[in-house]
Design an enzyme around this catalytic site. Structure first.
Site, short mmCIF file in Angstrom:
data_model
loop_
_atom_site.label_atom_id
_atom_site.label_comp_id
_atom_site.label_asym_id
_atom_site.label_seq_id
_atom_site.Cartn_x
_atom_site.Cartn_y
_atom_site.Cartn_z
N HIS A 140 42.00 12.94 44.51
CA HIS A 140 42.14 11.48 44.30
C HIS A 140 43.59 11.06 44.43
O HIS A 140 43.88 10.03 45.05
CB HIS A 140 41.64 11.11 42.89
CG HIS A 140 40.17 11.27 42.68
ND1 HIS A 140 39.24 10.73 43.54
CD2 HIS A 140 39.47 11.92 41.72
CE1 HIS A 140 38.02 11.02 43.10
NE2 HIS A 140 38.13 11.74 41.99
N HIS A 168 35.07 10.12 45.94
CA HIS A 168 34.07 11.15 45.67
C HIS A 168 33.21 11.39 46.91
O HIS A 168 32.97 10.49 47.68
CB HIS A 168 33.20 10.77 44.49
CG HIS A 168 33.90 10.99 43.19
ND1 HIS A 168 33.67 10.24 42.07
CD2 HIS A 168 34.83 11.90 42.84
CE1 HIS A 168 34.40 10.67 41.06
NE2 HIS A 168 35.14 11.68 41.51
N HIS A 215 40.36 18.97 42.01
CA HIS A 215 39.54 17.77 42.29
C HIS A 215 40.37 16.50 42.09
O HIS A 215 40.43 15.62 42.95
CB HIS A 215 38.33 17.77 41.35
CG HIS A 215 37.50 16.50 41.41
ND1 HIS A 215 36.31 16.42 42.10
CD2 HIS A 215 37.71 15.28 40.86
CE1 HIS A 215 35.82 15.19 41.99
NE2 HIS A 215 36.64 14.46 41.24
N GLU A 216 41.05 16.38 40.95
CA GLU A 216 41.81 15.15 40.65
C GLU A 216 42.94 14.95 41.66
O GLU A 216 43.24 13.82 42.06
CB GLU A 216 42.36 15.20 39.23
CG GLU A 216 41.30 15.25 38.16
CD GLU A 216 40.25 14.14 38.26
OE1 GLU A 216 39.09 14.38 37.90
OE2 GLU A 216 40.61 13.03 38.71
#
Lengths: 365, 84
Positions: A121, A127, A117-118
């Site tokens: 970014h 998101h 997930h990170e």
């Protein structure tokens, strides 16, 4: 997308791990990092090279409370990690809260899932409000060996970096929408007055008193269960739900998986030639459970705990033209058979189909 | 368990809501008491933004489903676009 659409100008990026959490073996951390990076390199032209020297595009570190980036961590739970959008210096870096219980399985917080997930970014994604997306803000566990990058995330990252260079473009699972007319189900069961519809790694939960349908990951309630449940039925008298996948089945007693499961379906009396069950329902009034496999069905006596003689029989001879059964459940004396996007309401007393509807008729669309 | 007095419970809830919206929805807090009503509207508006993002019922109030979502472990990056 992150405001200003920041992106890396190069496709070949470098990463470095500056420190390791003592809660996991170093090799397990390395493996989680590589697997998380491959989630994104598998669907884009991006490549990631481990860099031993000081400079790297993406620097991964475990940090504690205030670690001088204006975003202090908050101790166990709460905020698990954060990362910075593409750019020089701290740009692209990933910080993981050292006070979390990092693991490589379903306990605590799975490092691979959070890292993947990170890194989204780090590559420029913001998101997503798709509850099934990897870039959805809250943590949800999926067994790493079952993880598939959802289509929502593939669409996002490819909009920034373009498609993968592989001949066949990868695709990912789509989050089921309750009112999607094309929605089909893997399995359906009642559970203490509610109806649970299984689809992939999700369950749609319909409470008779609530208008809206709740969408959850199966793993949220039953982390031990695999995704892709193929059949399910409720034994109301025993307050149990049986869930089937391939040649195994689990028993949910109340709301918890009973110990000692999964067990083999052959214990129920199926011949070894049977590899999976397509659908099942149990008739509370007769204590008989019906299992549907391909074009035939078996009948199991819950009191004798054995299959009745004279089975399997052809589905069409006793239930009419309902085709192969994907899912079935009984409610208020009627049996509901699901075949693709069609639902047949069957009256076991009249022994005939009394109504045909869309598969999503239970969701107040 | 000892029952938490209601007022204390409310205080805790408000603190959770404010810090969540500050962290992830760019809620700017004005602590001057005489403009309290405007900050309450602002907080309700941010709460609605958060509820809309998560597909919750948009009430502008910290109802149980909203609080449950706020308590879920999550990523530290805000959900609103203007985070750089």
């Amino acid at each position: 997308f992150t405001t200003g659409n920041p992106k890396w100008k190069r496709k070949n990026l470098t990463y470095r791990i500056t420190n390791y959490t003592p809660k996991m073996r170093k090799t397990d951390v390395d493996e989680a990092v590589q697997k998380a990076l491959s989630v994104w390199s598998n669907v884009t032209p991006l490549t990631f090279q481990k860099s031993e020297d000081k400079e790297a595009d993406i620097v991964i570190s475990f940090a504690y409370r205030d670690h001088h980036d204006n975003s202090p961590f908050d101790g166990p739970n709460g905020q698990l990690a954060h990362a910075f959008q593409p750019g020089e210096g701290i740009g692209g870096d990933v910080h993981l809260d050292e006070e979390e219980a990092w693991t490589k399985d379903g306990r605590g917080y799975n490092l691979f899932i959070v890292l993947a997930h990170e890194l989204g970014h780090s590559l420029g994604l913001s998101h997503s409000n798709d509850p099934g997306a990897l870039m959805y803000p809250t943590y949800s566990y999926t067994p790493p060996n079952e993880f598939l990058l959802p289509q929502d995330d593939i669409d996002g990252i490819q909009a920034i970096y373009g498609q993968s260079t592989t001949a066949v473009q990868p695709t990912g699972p789509v989050t089921p929408q309750a009112c999607d007319p094309n929605l089909t189900f893997d399995a359906i069961t009642t559970l203490r007055g509610e109806i649970i519809f299984f689809k992939g790694r999700y369950m749609l939960r319909k409470h008779p008193e609530r208008a809206e349908t709740e969408l959850n990951f199966i793993s949220l309630f039953w982390p031990q269960l695999p995704s892709g449940i193929q059949a399910a039925y409720e034994n109301v008298e025993r307050d149990e739900v049986l869930l089937f996948k391939e040649d195994k089945y689990w028993v949910v007693r109340g709301y918890d998986i009973a110990p000692g499961y999964p067990k083999q379906i052959y214990r129920l009396g199926f011949p070894k030639t049977i590899k999976r069950v397509n659908a099942a329902y149990s008739d509370e009034s007769t204590g008989k459970t019906y299992f549907f496999i391909a074009d035939r069905y078996w009948r199991y006596d819950e009191n004798k705990k054995s299959m009745d003689h004279g089975y399997p029989r052809k589905i069409v001879s006793d239930f009419g033209k309902i085709g192969r059964v994907d899912a079935a459940f009984q409610k208020d004396g009627y049996v509901y058979f699901f075949h693709g996007t069609t639902q047949f309401q069957f009256d076991p007393r009249a022994k005939r189909i009394v109504r045909k509807q869309k598969s999503i008729s239970w969701f107040n669309c | 368990y000892p029952v938490v007095p209601e007022a204390e419970d409310e205080e805790k809830t408000l603190k959770l809501v404010e810090s969540y919206l500050q962290n992830f929805y760019d809620l700017q807090m004005d602590h001057q008491p005489h403009i309290r009503s405007r900050s309450e509207n602002h907080l309700a508006a941010k709460l609605k933004e958060m509820q809309a993002f998560f597909g919750l019922e948009v009430t502008g109030k910290p109802d149980p489903e909203t609080l449950e979502m706020m308590k879920k472990p999550r990523c530290g990056i805000p959900d609103v676009q203007n985070y750089v």
